[in-house]
Design an enzyme around this catalytic site. Structure first.
Site, PDB file in Angstrom:
ATOM      1  N   LYS A 107       0.862  -1.192   0.000  1.00  0.00           N
ATOM      2  CA  LYS A 107       0.000   0.000   0.000  1.00  0.00           C
ATOM      3  C   LYS A 107       0.885   1.224   0.000  1.00  0.00           C
ATOM      4  O   LYS A 107       2.008   1.194   0.499  1.00  0.00           O
ATOM      5  CB  LYS A 107      -0.900   0.011   1.246  1.00  0.00           C
ATOM      6  CG  LYS A 107      -2.138   0.850   1.081  1.00  0.00           C
ATOM      7  CD  LYS A 107      -3.184   0.111   0.272  1.00  0.00           C
ATOM      8  CE  LYS A 107      -4.449   0.909   0.129  1.00  0.00           C
ATOM      9  NZ  LYS A 107      -5.526   0.097  -0.457  1.00  0.00           N
ATOM     10  N   GLY A 219     -20.736   6.830   2.866  1.00  0.00           N
ATOM     11  CA  GLY A 219     -19.892   7.199   1.734  1.00  0.00           C
ATOM     12  C   GLY A 219     -20.722   7.310   0.467  1.00  0.00           C
ATOM     13  O   GLY A 219     -21.831   6.759   0.359  1.00  0.00           O
ATOM     14  N   GLY A 221     -18.663   7.608  -2.717  1.00  0.00           N
ATOM     15  CA  GLY A 221     -17.588   7.672  -3.705  1.00  0.00           C
ATOM     16  C   GLY A 221     -17.709   6.520  -4.684  1.00  0.00           C
ATOM     17  O   GLY A 221     -18.795   5.978  -4.907  1.00  0.00           O
ATOM     18  N   ASN A 222     -16.572   6.140  -5.255  1.00  0.00           N
ATOM     19  CA  ASN A 222     -16.570   5.101  -6.280  1.00  0.00           C
ATOM     20  C   ASN A 222     -17.199   3.803  -5.780  1.00  0.00           C
ATOM     21  O   ASN A 222     -18.107   3.254  -6.421  1.00  0.00           O
ATOM     22  CB  ASN A 222     -15.113   4.856  -6.732  1.00  0.00           C
ATOM     23  CG  ASN A 222     -14.976   3.619  -7.583  1.00  0.00           C
ATOM     24  OD1 ASN A 222     -14.776   2.516  -7.079  1.00  0.00           O
ATOM     25  ND2 ASN A 222     -15.116   3.769  -8.880  1.00  0.00           N
TER      26      ASN A 222
HETATM   27  P1  NAD Z   1     -13.711   7.767  -2.746  1.00  0.00           P
HETATM   28  O1  NAD Z   1     -12.683   8.782  -2.413  1.00  0.00           O
HETATM   29  O2  NAD Z   1     -14.186   7.630  -4.145  1.00  0.00           O
HETATM   30  O3  NAD Z   1     -15.014   8.004  -1.842  1.00  0.00           O
HETATM   31  C1  NAD Z   1     -14.966   8.109  -0.454  1.00  0.00           C
HETATM   32  C2  NAD Z   1     -16.354   8.557  -0.006  1.00  0.00           C
HETATM   33  O4  NAD Z   1     -16.410   8.539   1.421  1.00  0.00           O
HETATM   34  C3  NAD Z   1     -16.715   9.977  -0.434  1.00  0.00           C
HETATM   35  O5  NAD Z   1     -18.087  10.046  -0.739  1.00  0.00           O
HETATM   36  C4  NAD Z   1     -16.425  10.793   0.824  1.00  0.00           C
HETATM   37  O6  NAD Z   1     -17.194  12.006   0.873  1.00  0.00           O
HETATM   38  C5  NAD Z   1     -16.891   9.805   1.881  1.00  0.00           C
HETATM   39  N1  NAD Z   1     -16.348  10.028   3.213  1.00  0.00           N
HETATM   40  C6  NAD Z   1     -15.068  10.244   3.592  1.00  0.00           C
HETATM   41  N2  NAD Z   1     -14.995  10.365   4.925  1.00  0.00           N
HETATM   42  C7  NAD Z   1     -16.258  10.206   5.395  1.00  0.00           C
HETATM   43  C8  NAD Z   1     -16.848  10.204   6.671  1.00  0.00           C
HETATM   44  N3  NAD Z   1     -16.111  10.376   7.773  1.00  0.00           N
HETATM   45  N4  NAD Z   1     -18.185  10.010   6.775  1.00  0.00           N
HETATM   46  C9  NAD Z   1     -18.953   9.826   5.681  1.00  0.00           C
HETATM   47  N5  NAD Z   1     -18.456   9.803   4.427  1.00  0.00           N
HETATM   48  C10 NAD Z   1     -17.122   9.989   4.303  1.00  0.00           C
HETATM   49  O7  NAD Z   1     -13.134   6.374  -2.173  1.00  0.00           O
HETATM   50  P2  NAD Z   1     -13.514   4.913  -2.625  1.00  0.00           P
HETATM   51  O8  NAD Z   1     -12.608   4.506  -3.702  1.00  0.00           O
HETATM   52  O9  NAD Z   1     -14.976   4.817  -2.803  1.00  0.00           O
HETATM   53  O10 NAD Z   1     -13.070   4.079  -1.330  1.00  0.00           O
HETATM   54  C11 NAD Z   1     -13.915   3.933  -0.197  1.00  0.00           C
HETATM   55  C12 NAD Z   1     -13.334   2.872   0.723  1.00  0.00           C
HETATM   56  O11 NAD Z   1     -13.210   1.638   0.014  1.00  0.00           O
HETATM   57  C13 NAD Z   1     -11.957   3.156   1.299  1.00  0.00           C
HETATM   58  O12 NAD Z   1     -11.864   2.581   2.582  1.00  0.00           O
HETATM   59  C14 NAD Z   1     -11.039   2.414   0.347  1.00  0.00           C
HETATM   60  O13 NAD Z   1      -9.786   2.099   0.948  1.00  0.00           O
HETATM   61  C15 NAD Z   1     -11.864   1.193   0.086  1.00  0.00           C
HETATM   62  N6  NAD Z   1     -11.535   0.487  -1.136  1.00  0.00           N
HETATM   63  C16 NAD Z   1     -11.578   1.101  -2.343  1.00  0.00           C
HETATM   64  C17 NAD Z   1     -11.302   0.380  -3.497  1.00  0.00           C
HETATM   65  C18 NAD Z   1     -11.423   0.975  -4.871  1.00  0.00           C
HETATM   66  O14 NAD Z   1     -11.288   0.239  -5.833  1.00  0.00           O
HETATM   67  N7  NAD Z   1     -11.749   2.242  -5.003  1.00  0.00           N
HETATM   68  C19 NAD Z   1     -10.919  -0.961  -3.393  1.00  0.00           C
HETATM   69  C20 NAD Z   1     -10.904  -1.569  -2.144  1.00  0.00           C
HETATM   70  C21 NAD Z   1     -11.205  -0.830  -1.021  1.00  0.00           C
END
Ligand code: NAD
Length: 428
Positions: A107, A219, A221-222
């Protein structure tokens, strides 16, 4: 409420220690696997748009590569710490192992806030990060990918810097690239869809029709958006989601009893997953405090934001109707909360199984890069569904057979595979 006092690495080690004890792992292997094999601390100088030099701190942690090259995302976050990166690297090792792909765990992160950086400044951070690490990155060493606040553009800058240094074309040195430039179709959806493939299987095992269920999501996000997309396609209803508000520096939840409209909310969401509150109110959403997502009367909770979000401080707020928690985020539950979830016999799909769709699709991306031949999206998603479903069933069967908590069953499978690989290589 997030428990920011909790150290994610300590949590990862505690989880590991507990399972190492359960499977009677020998002392040497235990000591080896509870810490990373290598870690890098970087200083990245960047000429800012105003002409000044600012030095950003970055990290790369390679936890274990016995089963294959290291694999893991790189996050841009103002609160990034080495211990968070260590924990996430360790979880990547278990994640690749539990879905049985031939990769290890790494990571990376940079302490920065892209909200306040121009694209030119972000490009310099990406290139600087690769310049310092190039010797120990690459398709057969360690392969980064996007994570929080990084995307395909960042990956391309990193790949371009690596190729400039090494003088060859190495699309497999990084994943999450844009389609048409070495990326795989389906990668954008992969993590969120993977979350729902495991949820679908859990519901099937519990004899519950998804269309009779309601979920609340942390959340937007993606991961959250694609999880919501597939879950609603299966017939489920999401009544609440939440996001971080950059301006207010706190989170908010968005509630609609009849179910949120994903497409409508997407239109008023910025690229960081922040929903425009005023516009949401105009569209009939109730804006609630950030922690309210956990209190909703629903069947399913999907934490899909950050680590340490379900803790001793708020676990008692989980509604008694909740039957399933799917950990879409990495490390969203602290051990104290975990215990309470077990006591309440809520079925939990642990993070490194639930969100393994992203890394599985990254692995498919590398396979396609190696062949220099690219699959249709349907083929990618079918292969992903197969991998996620097999991994879920393997863990669920062990949990059922030995009456184990799902997290423990997943750990037992993952740690045993990695320990075996280390032993077979003669490392321990
Ligand atoms: P992202 O940056 O696209 O979205 C994160 C979301 O969480 C956003 O909507 C943000 O506003 C919200 N957020 C952040 N802090 C917050 C809080 N305290 N309360 C409420 N909402 C909050 O990130 P992502 O890619 O969607 O990743 C989300 C999680 O999934 C992370 O833990 C990441 O490590 C994990 N993850 C992501 C992937 C990937 O492929 N993107 C793969 C495995 C794990």
């Amino acid at each position: 409420m997030a428990d920011s006092s909790y150290n994610a690495f300590k949590m990862a080690q505690d989880q590991f220690d507990r399972v190492a004890e359960q499977i009677n792992l020998d002392a040497g292997t235990r000591e080896f696997l509870r810490v990373p094999m290598r870690e890098y601390h970087l200083s990245i100088p960047v000429r800012m748009d105003d002409g000044t030099i600012k030095v950003f701190r970055g990290f790369r942690v390679q936890h274990n590569d016995a089963r294959g090259p290291g694999k893991g995302g790189i996050r841009f976050h103002p609160m990034e710490t080495i211990d968070t990166v260590r924990a996430l690297a360790m979880w990547m090792t278990w994640k690749c192992s539990v879905v049985d792909i031939p990769l290890g765990g790494s990571k990376g992160g940079v302490i920065c806030d892209p909200h306040h950086l121009s694209l030119k400044e972000q490009e310099q951070i990406c290139r600087g990060w690769v310049r310092q690490l190039a010797r120990d990155l690459g398709p057969v060493r360690d392969v980064p990918a996007p994570d929080i606040m990084t995307n395909g553009q960042h990956m391309l800058w990193m790949m371009d810097e690596y190729e400039t240094i090494t003088g060859g074309k190495y699309p497999g040195m990084i994943t999450g690239k844009p389609v048409g430039n070495g990326g795989s179709l389906g990668r954008t959806e992969a993590t969120g869809f993977g979350v729902v493939y495991t949820l679908r299987e859990a519901l099937k095992n519990m004899n519950i029709d998804p269309s009779n269920t309601v979920a609340s999501v942390q959340g937007f996000g993606n991961v959250a958006q694609y999880a919501i997309q597939l879950y609603t396609q299966l017939g489920g209803t999401v009544i609440c989601c939440s996001c971080w508000d950059q301006g207010e520096n706190k989170s908010f939840s968005f509630f609609k009893a009849e179910g949120i409209d994903l497409d409508q909310l997407r239109k008023i969401t910025d690229r960081f997953g922040g929903i425009d509150r005023a516009k949401a109110v105009d569209l009939g959403y109730r804006v609630l405090p950030g922690d309210d997502w956990i209190k909703q009367e629903a069947d399913i909770l999907i934490p899909a934001a950050m680590e340490n979000q379900i803790s001793a401080k708020n676990v008692e707020n989980i509604h008694k109707r909740i039957k399933i928690i799917v950990e879409a985020a990495n490390g969203p539950t602290t051990p104290e909360a975990d215990q309470e979830i077990q006591n309440r016999r809520i079925f939990l799909i642990p993070d490194f199984l639930a969100n393994a769709g992203g890394v599985t699709c990254s692995y498919f991306e590398q396979v396609q890069n190696n062949m220099n031949y690219y699959w249709e999206k349907e083929e990618v998603l079918n292969k992903l569904d197969y991998k996620m479903t097999s991994a879920f069933n393997g863990v669920a069967e062990l949990a059922k057979k030995n009456n184990l908590f799902m997290r423990d069953a997943a750990y037992i499978i993952a740690i045993s595979r990695v320990a075996d690989a280390c032993k077979q290589r003669g490392w321990v």
